[in-house]
Design a protein around this motif. Structure first.
Motif, mmCIF file in Angstrom:
data_model
loop_
_atom_site.group_PDB
_atom_site.id
_atom_site.type_symbol
_atom_site.label_atom_id
_atom_site.label_comp_id
_atom_site.label_asym_id
_atom_site.label_seq_id
_atom_site.Cartn_x
_atom_site.Cartn_y
_atom_site.Cartn_z
ATOM 1 N N THR A 241 -4.331 3.492 2.815
ATOM 2 C CA THR A 241 -3.636 4.099 1.679
ATOM 3 C C THR A 241 -3.881 3.233 0.444
ATOM 4 O OG1 THR A 241 -1.926 4.888 3.192
ATOM 5 C CG2 THR A 241 -1.365 4.873 0.852
ATOM 6 N N LEU A 242 -4.263 3.875 -0.649
ATOM 7 C CA LEU A 242 -4.652 3.114 -1.844
ATOM 8 C C LEU A 242 -3.473 2.981 -2.805
ATOM 9 C CD1 LEU A 242 -7.107 1.713 -3.071
ATOM 10 C CD2 LEU A 242 -7.682 3.860 -4.199
ATOM 11 N N GLY A 243 -2.635 1.986 -2.553
ATOM 12 C CA GLY A 243 -1.488 1.743 -3.424
ATOM 13 C C GLY A 243 -1.913 1.214 -4.782
ATOM 14 N N ALA A 244 -1.022 1.403 -5.755
ATOM 15 C CA ALA A 244 -1.314 0.930 -7.113
ATOM 16 C C ALA A 244 -1.513 -0.580 -7.143
ATOM 17 C CB ALA A 244 -0.185 1.329 -8.062
ATOM 18 N N THR B 51 8.463 14.589 -6.830
ATOM 19 C CA THR B 51 8.756 13.319 -6.177
ATOM 20 C C THR B 51 10.148 13.359 -5.574
ATOM 21 O OG1 THR B 51 7.363 12.227 -7.784
ATOM 22 C CG2 THR B 51 8.933 10.849 -6.593
ATOM 23 N N ALA B 52 10.265 13.016 -4.295
ATOM 24 C CA ALA B 52 11.596 13.026 -3.671
ATOM 25 C C ALA B 52 11.800 11.721 -2.896
ATOM 26 C CB ALA B 52 11.748 14.250 -2.793
ATOM 27 N N SER C 5 -1.285 1.851 6.580
ATOM 28 C CA SER C 5 -1.032 1.348 5.223
ATOM 29 C C SER C 5 -2.357 0.912 4.595
ATOM 30 C CB SER C 5 0.006 0.224 5.221
ATOM 31 O OG SER C 5 -0.537 -1.002 5.641
ATOM 32 N N PRO D 140 8.537 1.333 -8.187
ATOM 33 C CA PRO D 140 7.330 1.811 -7.495
ATOM 34 C C PRO D 140 7.467 3.248 -7.018
ATOM 35 C CG PRO D 140 8.570 0.314 -6.096
ATOM 36 C CD PRO D 140 9.215 0.271 -7.452
ATOM 37 N N HIS D 141 6.320 3.920 -6.856
ATOM 38 C CA HIS D 141 6.348 5.360 -6.573
ATOM 39 C C HIS D 141 6.603 5.696 -5.109
ATOM 40 C CE1 HIS D 141 4.490 5.168 -10.518
ATOM 41 N NE2 HIS D 141 4.585 6.471 -10.653
ATOM 42 N N GLY D 142 6.440 4.729 -4.195
ATOM 43 C CA GLY D 142 6.843 4.923 -2.794
ATOM 44 C C GLY D 142 6.176 6.087 -2.073
ATOM 45 N N CYS D 143 4.932 6.386 -2.376
ATOM 46 C CA CYS D 143 4.236 7.537 -1.767
ATOM 47 C C CYS D 143 4.858 8.861 -2.201
ATOM 48 C CB CYS D 143 4.246 7.467 -0.237
ATOM 49 S SG CYS D 143 3.099 6.285 0.457
ATOM 50 N N GLY D 144 5.759 8.815 -3.193
ATOM 51 C CA GLY D 144 6.455 10.034 -3.639
ATOM 52 C C GLY D 144 7.950 9.896 -3.415
ATOM 53 N N GLY D 145 8.546 8.860 -3.935
ATOM 54 C CA GLY D 145 9.983 8.645 -3.851
ATOM 55 C C GLY D 145 10.340 7.639 -2.771
ATOM 56 N N PRO D 146 11.563 7.041 -2.851
ATOM 57 C CA PRO D 146 12.721 7.381 -3.662
ATOM 58 C C PRO D 146 12.491 7.185 -5.164
ATOM 59 C CG PRO D 146 13.052 5.250 -2.634
ATOM 60 C CD PRO D 146 11.794 5.830 -2.060
ATOM 61 N N ALA D 147 13.219 7.974 -5.948
ATOM 62 C CA ALA D 147 12.982 8.025 -7.375
ATOM 63 C C ALA D 147 14.282 8.387 -8.099
ATOM 64 C CB ALA D 147 11.918 9.084 -7.670
ATOM 65 N N GLU E 106 0.835 -1.210 0.000
ATOM 66 C CA GLU E 106 0.000 0.000 0.000
ATOM 67 C C GLU E 106 0.865 1.253 0.000
ATOM 68 O OE1 GLU E 106 -0.142 -2.527 2.089
ATOM 69 O OE2 GLU E 106 -2.197 -3.069 2.630
ATOM 70 N N PHE E 107 1.900 1.260 0.845
ATOM 71 C CA PHE E 107 2.794 2.421 0.888
ATOM 72 C C PHE E 107 3.765 2.418 -0.300
ATOM 73 C CE2 PHE E 107 2.420 2.743 5.785
ATOM 74 C CZ PHE E 107 1.530 3.804 5.695
ATOM 75 N N LEU E 108 4.296 1.236 -0.584
ATOM 76 C CA LEU E 108 5.331 1.140 -1.619
ATOM 77 C C LEU E 108 4.818 1.602 -2.979
ATOM 78 C CD1 LEU E 108 8.225 0.126 -2.328
ATOM 79 C CD2 LEU E 108 7.181 -2.077 -2.876
ATOM 80 N N THR E 109 3.540 1.334 -3.273
ATOM 81 C CA THR E 109 3.051 1.627 -4.630
ATOM 82 C C THR E 109 2.039 2.771 -4.671
ATOM 83 O OG1 THR E 109 1.262 -0.013 -4.546
ATOM 84 C CG2 THR E 109 3.418 -0.786 -5.291
ATOM 85 N N ALA E 110 1.871 3.489 -3.569
ATOM 86 C CA ALA E 110 1.000 4.674 -3.607
ATOM 87 C C ALA E 110 1.780 5.838 -4.206
ATOM 88 C CB ALA E 110 0.518 5.024 -2.205
ATOM 89 N N GLU F 14 -8.577 8.716 -0.065
ATOM 90 C CA GLU F 14 -8.174 7.330 -0.320
ATOM 91 C C GLU F 14 -6.713 7.082 0.066
ATOM 92 O OE1 GLU F 14 -7.879 9.713 -2.341
ATOM 93 O OE2 GLU F 14 -6.841 9.248 -4.212
#
Lengths: 459, 518
Positions: B84-87, A336-337, B81, B296-303, A97-101, A108
């Motif tokens: 939170t709506l992960g992909a 994104t950081a 978690s 993966p986007h990680g809630c906004g990084g690492p990227a 959930e966290f990794l791919t949000a 949501e």
């Protein structure tokens, strides 16, 4: 054969979808791209490893060539440090959930907002300040932005930075502050490393936006003139910006206690693996004053009520500051950081608690002092090179040893040890010196092994 | 053939734990983790360690994180978690421009191997040949994919890549003594950081708006270029999903004026292997490895914003670059013209590793398949969304789009009073995302959908069914939509406090002081 990652590559589905759109081939969908822009060659890429089994074997085969800090005994730090990473930190940051949000709204993705708000809340307690941002890329960026914030707040252009800060970090700051701001370096006392206040007084002026220093410093010593430095800055109408390694704050005073206006630093020590430097993450903290808050480029997540009494909602504080809202008229830029590392640092602080942070800080002080003591007994080494108190890192002076740091490190490597960072290229004025790092992961036996190995290879 | 998802709505309800703020869960004396004790011999040799700290630098009051046992910390964060709506959990086509594709689990496992996580960035090069090989080869892959000549993985995201690009453009003109070149041209449908990063680097920003067909206005570009032009920073296709077929004319015009051209390929998902930066005449580009390349986007990084340049500009890249002499990989710091650094060390290396593994799982043909299916999915979705009452896809009438579309609910808003932000909140009741657009809203009441290659036709049908349901509801029961959400984690939020200095609270301690009066 359909690719497992691409559902609609199944031929029948693909054909039906094309029919539905009313075209006979995918090629027709690309009609807008003129022939002259088409790539006509074949990308020279390796044959794919379509089965997961082959892919894993291939990548693991390459990675096997690495030697890790679990296999070797590591004393490198210098901006990325080996600390223990609690299992719960990884358990949380690998949750799907966290990794791919990503960029959802506070409905949501409520949990993401709350986790980052809590991260900011715990960091706020650690640095004793009321505002903390959603993390930026790393300490270097956090310092760069803190300095630009200071320049906007004061309306001035001159920045004073310590001459012996991390050249890597300084390089980021220099590039980031071009062309608007002017960076001037302040001298240090050769024997203690402490900032030279006479030189600071000389360089401070009505043009100075900020005085920046770090605690612990890049070379590991504690800059103990915090109060004097911030007082001098304030006398000239400048802000005091302090960079800090947060893992020291169980035992070291938070910079706000000695007059810092903006605090920044690196989150990687707080439960994040080194990852070859990929685990870096930067934070910025200030007092809760509008003139500070309005200058953050980063997102700031704040608590907000919902239509249901007592329910916590979240949202962006003063979103109109940001480049998302205002493009080039926003404060610097945001994107994104390293949000996942912010969440992780929050988990870490929640696990450690006040006692854990104090005990950890104390243990690091003791181990690093023990290491300094052991190494200082080796003939030819002067440890620490700077006569100040240290936290976690210290400089070992090899000048009288008859060996260069590079030679010593090669010898250590043969014994399965990563010696300290060679400083001879960064600071030629120090001659042959190395920066060693000792943390809670090191046992007495590890430190003794290093001392014995150094003794042996300097003989 | 399985269930027809084109009309079925799930009876969705997101996890709602009503989870307290972590400080409210704190109990004095509880511990979440014990730290290793120092050996007695060390204590005997150096004492307590902390009394060495000068008095003025000692912490007087202990820090105040909360006090929780380990299982409580775990449960708390697992609940967050779930909120939170992960992909990984939803049909994530609603976060347009973000390329929410599948991030393969095997790549995650590889990136989390100790052979990656336990590497220190300053280790002897002989001990990191594996990870350097991955970085070097990923650079080679991106050279093929872009046609440009060398890449840096140092930028920690697209925004930082754009800043690095603006820095390189600045350094290039400085080296040539053309310091009067202080203008960057961009377009309104390019990501806002193109403009913002250029401004931080000291440039004046000129923004082009679309012509009637939705293309950036070429006449406006001709009028904008001059001896002050430093460069063009542009996306193509832009956020509208419309590919600008005259892009080579754009780069030609800017080159003729003496400027450089930068291609924002944060999202290149629709054109992999189809068209490249090189053929369109660009000097610089960047790819977001956390978007197109599956990390993966990680809630906004690492990227990673992988930054590529032509041979002529390679000397300005952030240092160090990774080089290979046929025998050994090494880090090259000998770059006197480099802009220096934009990030400490070498970037988010595990992100590079995941992208490498992803490319290796697809190959040249597979990458092209990714692009083709992403475009197929997008045009399929376009056809379906156009049939929804109140929805439209402005510009490029009758044409196909690349990987995404910026739609409009202008008609819906006019006819029902329900705007795109209302629709957005209602969509959350069905377990999907829905993003409007960056500001300013050039397209009225916008929403942006990007289906990538990762969702099946069934899933696309399901997303459309939800959207159609919400649009119909706007006509039949507009208040229902306006007051949404109901089944999401929380209810409609009152944002007023967030812009009020006397009430906003970015930390719990600020909240206690300002709102609770403690």
């Amino acid at each position: 054969m359909a690719h497992p990652y691409i559902p609609n590559s199944a031929p029948r589905v693909k054909a039906e979808m094309l029919r539905e759109i009313g075209v006979s081939s995918v090629e027709e969908l690309y009609a807008d791209i003129p022939e002259s822009l088409r790539f006509k060659g074949e990308m020279n890429l390796p044959e794919p490893l379509r089965s997961e089994c082959e892919l894993r074997r291939h990548v693991e085969g390459i990675l096997a060539k690495n030697k890790t800090c679990q296999e070797y005994l590591n004393f490198l730090g210098a901006g990325c440090w080996q600390h223990y990473v609690p299992a719960v930190c990884d358990e949380i940051n690998r949750r799907a959930e966290f990794l791919t949000a990503y960029g959802g709204e506070p409905y949501e993705d409520h949990g993401r907002f709350q986790a980052l708000f809590e991260y900011a809340s715990m960091m706020g307690e650690l640095v004793d300040m009321d505002v903390v941002n959603v993390p930026t890329y790393d300490w270097a960026q956090a310092a760069s932005t803190s300095l630009r914030m200071a320049a906007r707040i004061t309306g001035r252009k001159q920045l004073l930075l310590p001459r012996i800060m991390s050249p890597d970090r300084l390089s980021v700051i220099r590039n980031y502050c071009q062309p608007d701001l002017e960076v001037t370096l302040v001298d240090y006392h050769r024997d203690t490393g402490q900032l030279n206040l006479d030189d600071l007084r000389e360089k401070l002026s009505s043009q100075t936006a900020a005085v920046y220093f770090e605690n612990p410093s890049y070379l590991g010593f504690i800059e103990s003139q915090g109060e004097e430095i911030s007082a001098l800055a304030h006398q000239h109408g400048a802000l005091c910006v302090v960079g800090v390694d947060p893992i020291s704050l169980g035992v070291l005073a938070p910079p706000s206690a000695y007059g810092a206006d903006i605090v920044c630093g690196e989150l990687q020590p707080l439960g994040i693996h080194m990852q070859y430097g990929g685990g870096l993450s930067g934070f910025i903290a200030t007092r809760d004053e509008e003139r500070f808050v309005a200058e953050y480029p980063s997102r700031l997540f704040g608590l907000a009520p919902t239509v249901v009494e007592g329910e916590y909602g979240f949202g962006d504080v003063l979103f109109e500051r940001t480049s998302f809202a205002l493009r080039e008229r926003g404060k610097e830029f945001v994107g994104t950081a390293t949000a996942l590392w912010g969440i992780t640092a929050g988990v870490y602080l929640a696990l450690l608690g006040p006692d854990g942070m104090q005990e950890l800080g104390k243990g690091i002080m003791q181990r690093s002092q023990y290491a300094m003591k052991r190494l200082s007994q080796i003939k030819g080494l002067r440890v620490p090179a700077f006569g100040s108190a240290h936290f976690k890192e210290f400089v070992v002076d090899f000048n009288a040893s008859g060996k260069t740091v590079a030679e010593a490190n090669r010898a250590l490597l043969e014994r399965g040890i990563f010696g300290g960072k060679d400083l001879s290229a960064e600071f030629p004025q120090l001659g042959q010196c190395a920066l060693y790092c000792v943390t809670e992961v090191h046992t007495k036996a590890d430190i003794d092994r290093l001392a014995d190995a150094l003794q042996d290879c300097l003989r | 053939m399985g269930m027809d998802m084109s009309s079925r709505l799930r009876r969705f309800h997101q996890a709602r734990w009503d989870e307290p703020i972590i400080y409210e869960l704190s109990t004095e004396g509880e511990r979440g983790l014990l730290v290793p004790e120092v050996e007695e011999e060390i204590e005997e040799a150096v004492g307590d360690g902390v009394s060495k700290i000068p008095e003025c630098m000692r912490r007087k009051r202990p820090p105040n994180p909360p006090q929780l046992s380990q299982p409580e910390v775990l449960r708390h964060y697992l609940r967050l978690s779930q909120e939170t709506l992960g992909a990984d959990l939803n049909i994530d086509v609603g976060q347009g421009t973000c390329t929410m594709k599948y991030s393969p689990k095997v790549n995650e496992e590889l990136a989390r191997s100790a052979k990656v996580t336990e590497l220190h960035p300053l280790q002897d090069e002989d001990t990191v040949q594996g990870i350097l090989e991955i970085m070097y080869k990923m650079d080679l892959f991106l050279r093929e994919i872009s046609g440009l000549d060398q890449f840096s993985f140092q930028p920690g995201g697209g925004a930082q890549a754009l800043f690095a690009i603006a820095s390189i453009i600045r350094a290039y003109h400085q080296d040539r003594g053309e310091t009067q070149r202080d203008e960057i041209i961009t377009t309104i449908f390019s990501h806002p950081v193109n403009a913002a990063a250029a401004a931080v680097a000291g440039f004046k920003v000129i923004t082009l708006y679309p012509d009637e067909d939705g293309y950036p206005d070429i006449q406006a570009l001709k009028a904008a270029v001059s001896e002050r032009t430093a460069g063009l920073m542009i996306t193509n296709p832009e956020d509208t999903g419309i590919f600008n077929p005259r892009i080579a004319e754009f780069t030609w015009i800017v080159h003729e004026a003496g400027g450089l051209c930068s291609y924002d390929q944060a999202n290149a998902n629709g054109i992999l292997g189809i068209t490249r930066a090189k053929e369109a005449g660009f000097d610089l580009c960047f790819f977001n490895l956390h978007k197109t390349f599956s990390s993966p986007h990680g809630c906004g990084g690492p990227a990673v914003g992988a930054l590529g340049v032509t041979r002529e500009l390679a000397r300005y890249l952030p240092r160090p670059t990774v080089e290979f002499d046929g025998r050994k990989y090494r880090l090259n710091y000998d770059m006197p013209h480099s802009i220096g650094k934009v990030r400490s060390f070498y970037g988010a290396v595990p992100v590079v590793l995941r992208a490498y593994a992803w490319v290796m799982s697809l190959g040249a043909e597979g990458l092209r398949e990714v692009a083709e299916i992403a475009v197929l999915n997008n045009n399929y979705l376009l056809k379906k969304v156009r049939e929804i009452p109140g929805a439209s896809a402005p510009y490029a009438r009758g044409r196909h789009r690349m990987e995404q579309v910026r739609y409009s609910f202008e008609e819906l808003a006019r006819e029902t009073g329900v705007g795109t932000e209302d629709v957005q909140r209602r969509m959350f009741d069905f377990g999907v995302h829905y993003w409007t657009s960056h500001h300013p809203w050039v397209v009225p009441e916008p929403f942006t959908l990007e289906p990538t290659e990762s969702y099946s036709r069934k899933e696309l049908d399901e997303y459309v069914a939800i959207l159609r349901h919400v649009a119909r509801e706007a006509y039949t029961d507009p208040d229902k939509v306006r007051n949404a959400p109901y089944n999401s984690v929380v209810h409609k939020i009152d944002h007023a406090a967030l812009d009020d200095p006397s009430r906003w609270a970015v930390t719990w301690r600020a909240y206690l002081k300002k709102v609770k009066g403690r």
